[in-house]
Structure formats: C-alpha cells, structure tokens
Enzyme design. Structure first.
Site, PDB file in Angstrom:
ATOM      1  N   LYS A 201      -9.735   0.962  -2.133  1.00 43.18           N
ATOM      2  CA  LYS A 201      -9.762   0.584  -0.793  1.00 43.18           C
ATOM      3  C   LYS A 201     -11.265   1.091  -0.237  1.00 43.18           C
ATOM      4  CE  LYS A 201      -7.187   1.234   3.683  1.00 43.18           C
ATOM      5  NZ  LYS A 201      -5.970   1.631   4.367  1.00 43.18           N
TER       6      LYS A 201
ATOM      7  N   CYS B 216      -5.160  -3.120   2.970  1.00 46.85           N
ATOM      8  CA  CYS B 216      -4.553  -2.880   4.532  1.00 46.85           C
ATOM      9  C   CYS B 216      -5.967  -2.897   5.630  1.00 46.85           C
ATOM     10  CB  CYS B 216      -3.912  -1.519   4.499  1.00 46.85           C
ATOM     11  SG  CYS B 216      -3.141  -1.193   6.278  1.00 46.85           S
TER      12      CYS B 216
ATOM     13  N   GLU C 113       0.996  -1.182   0.165  1.00 47.07           N
ATOM     14  CA  GLU C 113      -0.082   0.200   0.068  1.00 47.07           C
ATOM     15  C   GLU C 113       0.820   0.962   0.037  1.00 47.07           C
ATOM     16  OE1 GLU C 113      -3.792   1.694   2.480  1.00 47.07           O
ATOM     17  OE2 GLU C 113      -2.152   0.626   3.531  1.00 47.07           O
TER      18      GLU C 113
END
Length: 521
Positions: A345, A379, A269
């Site tokens: 995300k 993440c 990321e």
C-alpha cells in the site's frame, strides 16, 4: 472466353483442396515443389477461414483460386514475409478481429489465363473486404518479368516502369488492373527465382471502411484470455477460535469461487485481522499487528496452497508485513502455479500510521498474467487518481481494490473514487471489503462494506457502470464476467475517450520511479 467457358466464383469447400493444389502446380510449374502449396495447405486454409477462400470454376472444373485471411497490420511497420503472415501456409495467423484482408495467393491454370478469371477472383476479394468492413486488402506481389532485366534495372526501377506503362509484367499488371497500389518494393518475401527474391507491397484501400464500427464488431486478441470471471468477497469479520477456523473460511470462499468457474478471487484489505480474535486478550493493537506480521509464512502457505488446489488467481487481501525494518500493508497475488507476487500500500491513512504503525510502501507494479494485466491499489490508494492513470497508461485492464472501512462515509469515499477511476480510465475496478466486526479488537470492531465490480460508462457496459454489487453488510460474494476486449475497443471508439482526449499541451503525468512489469506465471 467462349460462351461455353462461363466461369463462376464461389467459396471453396474442403473437397476442392486437391483441385486447388493441381492448379497451383500448373501455375507455378517452374517452382520447386516444396515452395508450392499442397492439398494439406489448402485444407488447413479452408478450415481456418472458410469464407475467405474462393475457387473459379467452369462447370465442375476448378480453373483458379484466391486465398486470403484477416490480419492486424501495423501501419508503422507494414512489411512482412509470406511465411510470417500465413503461418507457413496454414493460416494459423487468421485473426477475425484484424483490420486488413491479406491476399495470400491467387493463381489461374495456364490454360485459362488471359480470360478474365483473375479479375473475377479479385472482385470476390473486394466484396469480402467490404462485407467484413476491413480497411484494406494487402498483398505481396510477384514480379516474374524482372529476371529478364537482371543487372539492367533495380527492382524499384523495374516496378516504376511497369506502373508507367513502359514495361509489362504478367503479375504486376494484373494486380494494377485489379485496383492495387504499389506501396513499396521489398526483398525476401518469397523464394521466387523469377522475381529474383523481390516483391511489391500492394494495398487496395476500402473507400467504404467504417473503422469505429469495425472496432465495436471485433475483439482484438492480444493476450491469452479476453473474458475474465471475477469473484469479489464481502468478508464477515466474525470472531474465530483458531488459525484453522480462519483457513476454513478462506477455503470456503475459494470453493465458492471455483464452483462458479471464476478465474480470479479477491479478498479485502486486512482480511487477516480476523486472527486478532485468536490472540491473547489485553495486548495492544501494535502488539497484535506484530503477531499478525509474524504469521506471514503461514499465511502465504495457506493462500498459495488454496490458489493451487482450486486453480485460481487469488488476491489475498492485505496483511501487515515487516519489510526493511518497518511495517507495511502488503497485498499478495497467488497463482495456480504457486507464484506469490506483492504490492505494498502506497498511501497510508492517519489511523494506520498512528495506531497500526504502518509505513508507506514502495513500488508501482503491473502484473502481466495470462488472464490480463492486473494491478492492486489498496483502499486509500484508489483516492489518488494519478496512480490509477499511470497504471492504465502501462496497460492495466483490471484494478483490484481491497478495502476496509468502518462506516458509510468511509466506504462511499472508496466507492465513489473507484467508480470515477473506472470511468476516467476505461478500466475495471474490483472492490472487496469487510463486513461485521470483532468486539475484542478495537481496530476492527466495526466494518461497513459492499463488494462491487465497477465498469466504464458507455454502450458496451452496464447502464449504471456496475457489473455486480453485494447486499450491504452481509457476507457474500459478487461475480461478474469482464470483457477485456471491450476495453480495447471503447478506449478508441467510445462516446467520450478520456485517455485519448487529454491536453498534453497543458499538463502531463510523470513517474519518479519506474513502473515494474512483472510476468506472472
């Protein structure tokens, strides 16, 4: 059968193909030549599944044969025609991981019929079925006597009368004596004028079948590749002077992955945040994020070119991207053919909202690649079990989790959740993170990271559920071979089966938006 006419059954050899073709021509003399298996067909069948083809011999003379292959039978749709099941007589459809033995053909030379030769061949098939721990032998059976009852009985009525002993049929009675059961009567199995195009769907169950052992021994072939070599990076966020320096480091990792014959390379990321160190000093973090987003086309060109040159599926970590007037944290999957596919995300941390100006992304995507079904959870996304479960319900094999964490507690949240997702869902989770730091960039001044490839926890996988992991906070890569077939097997037969043992009567998981399946080339 006279004493001198002792018949034995053995596995067919390539040199038997011509003799088998001669038996076929004699046994099916009334058929058009184009509908009878020839020497080339038998040679291909022996080559495809050598242990599945048998000949009955008297001395050196081939007097009969039985051909078969292993297939996967869908119990909900069990009927197929002969050409479909046999690959038009080539046995290209033979699947060693299948669940059933398909009896493609059995024939005895007319001079040797009525002497028990067919029963010897059937016995060889039964032994083969049990040796391979298959659930059943299936076949399509001719009913050549039916032509005499044209217009008097339906095919189903004719078969029932043969089963009841009121009529005799040379082929069907032989099948019944061998232990087959009639499961149905179908039209269009073969171009067979004697049977008026009809055939029986025959099944001979294996009473000793052990399906769980069969699942462990086999490796279902549902997609192009069943083993995938994955390379995950631990990326050093050190200071660089230019975009070219960044490109050089990305290519270094790609070259490393390619030198180890990897299929898939994963970056962390915000891997592109290394470029912050090339921006003008003194600008705010929001200004740095905006400048990084402005490099989108240049970054796409870099990663796309590297993926193509090194023949890799390349998950380029994530980077800020402007979309619909807002800033998104977007991951891209680049392919060897030049494709670019995006997953945003979905869950944004408080720090990303406040300091980076990142908004939650849209879309839940499954990437149907030639190396397996892949999804990307960035993440914080890994900390939401519902998301992974939905993706696995849509067939995902490998979950890519690029992350960026600043200290050990942050990292362990991601790591523990990744391991839990792997266990809960029988899925591989690939972690790629940053290490090092950028002293001039307040958002990336420190990183704590350890790349890892997490696996389910059962007999087919590593003892600790970790296929590979790096040395903490050191630039390196971790590489592992992932057996996708093991996922198929273990989801059905593992010691515990979380996907199968859920209490749907107590709870359910539903999506409010469709999960997109994107075919990746």
């Amino acid at each position: 059968m006279k004493k001198r006419d002792v018949v034995k059954v053995r596995v067919a050899r390539s040199e038997d193909a011509a003799a088998m073709a001669a038996v076929a021509r004699a046994a099916y003399a009334a058929w058009p030549a184009a509908n009878i298996a020839n020497e080339r067909n038998f040679a291909l069948q022996i080559s495809a599944f050598p242990n599945g083809q048998f000949v009955a011999v008297s001395g050196a003379l081939v007097v009969g044969y039985a051909t078969s292959l292993i297939v996967q039978i869908d119990d909900h749709s069990p009927w197929y025609n002969h050409a479909e099941m046999t690959g038009f007589g080539t046995f290209s459809t033979h699947d060693p991981a299948g669940n059933s033995l398909y009896g493609a053909d059995i024939a005895v030379h007319p001079d040797w019929q009525g002497k028990g030769v067919a029963q010897l061949l059937y016995q060889a098939r039964r032994t083969l079925m049990k040796r391979h721990n298959l659930s059943q032998v299936v076949a399509g059976g001719r009913i050549p006597g039916y032509a005499a009852y044209r217009g008097k009985l339906t095919a189903k009525e004719y078969v029932q009368k043969v089963e009841d002993g009121e009529l005799r049929d040379a082929a069907l009675n032989t099948h019944l004596r061998a232990g087959y059961r009639v499961q149905g009567v179908h039209y269009g199995y073969l171009e067979d004028q004697e049977s008026l195009g009809y055939a029986t769907h025959l099944v001979m169950p294996n009473p000793d079948s052990q399906p769980r052992k069969r699942l462990i021994a086999g490796a279902p072939i549902r997609r192009t590749a069943r083993h995938v070599r994955v390379c995950a990076t631990q990326y050093d966020q050190r200071r660089i002077a230019s975009f070219e320096d960044f490109a050089e480091q990305i290519e270094y990792f790609a070259s490393t992955a390619a030198s180890y014959d990897s299929h898939l390379l994963v970056f962390p990321e915000y891997v592109t945040a290394q470029l912050f160190s090339t921006f003008e000093r003194g600008i705010t973090l929001l200004e740095s994020v905006a400048q990084l987003a402005a490099l989108e086309e240049r970054l796409d060109s870099l990663f796309r070119d590297i993926a193509m040159r090194y023949g890799l599926y390349l998950a380029g970590g994530s980077t800020p991207v402007r979309n619909n007037g807002g800033m998104r944290n977007s991951a891209h999957l680049y392919t060897p053919s030049g494709g670019i596919y995006t997953q945003e995300k979905l869950h944004i941390t408080p720090a990303e909202r406040e300091y980076w100006g990142i908004a939650p992304g849209e879309g839940i995507r499954v990437f149907e690649t030639p190396i397996g079904r892949i999804a990307i959870v960035i993440c914080y996304d890994i900390e939401f079990p519902e998301l992974t479960r939905m993706l696995v319900e849509h067939g995902v094999d490998i979950l890519l989790c690029p992350f960026a964490t600043d200290e050990r507690k942050s990292y362990l949240r991601v790591r523990y959740c990744a391991q839990a997702r792997a266990v809960e869902n029988m899925v591989y989770v690939v972690l790629s993170g940053n290490v090092g730091g950028l002293s001039r960039s307040p958002s990336m001044f420190i990183n704590f990271g350890q790349a890892a490839i997490c696996t389910p926890s059962d007999f087919a996988f590593p003892m600790n559920g970790v296929a590979a992991e790096g040395i903490v906070n050191t630039q390196t890569v971790v590489i592992a071979d992932l057996d996708l077939g093991a996922l198929d097997i273990q989801r059905q037969s593992a010691s515990v089966r979380p996907l199968l043992d859920r209490r749907h009567d107590l709870y359910e998981l539903r999506t409010k938006v469709p999960v997109e399946h994107i075919v990746v080339v």
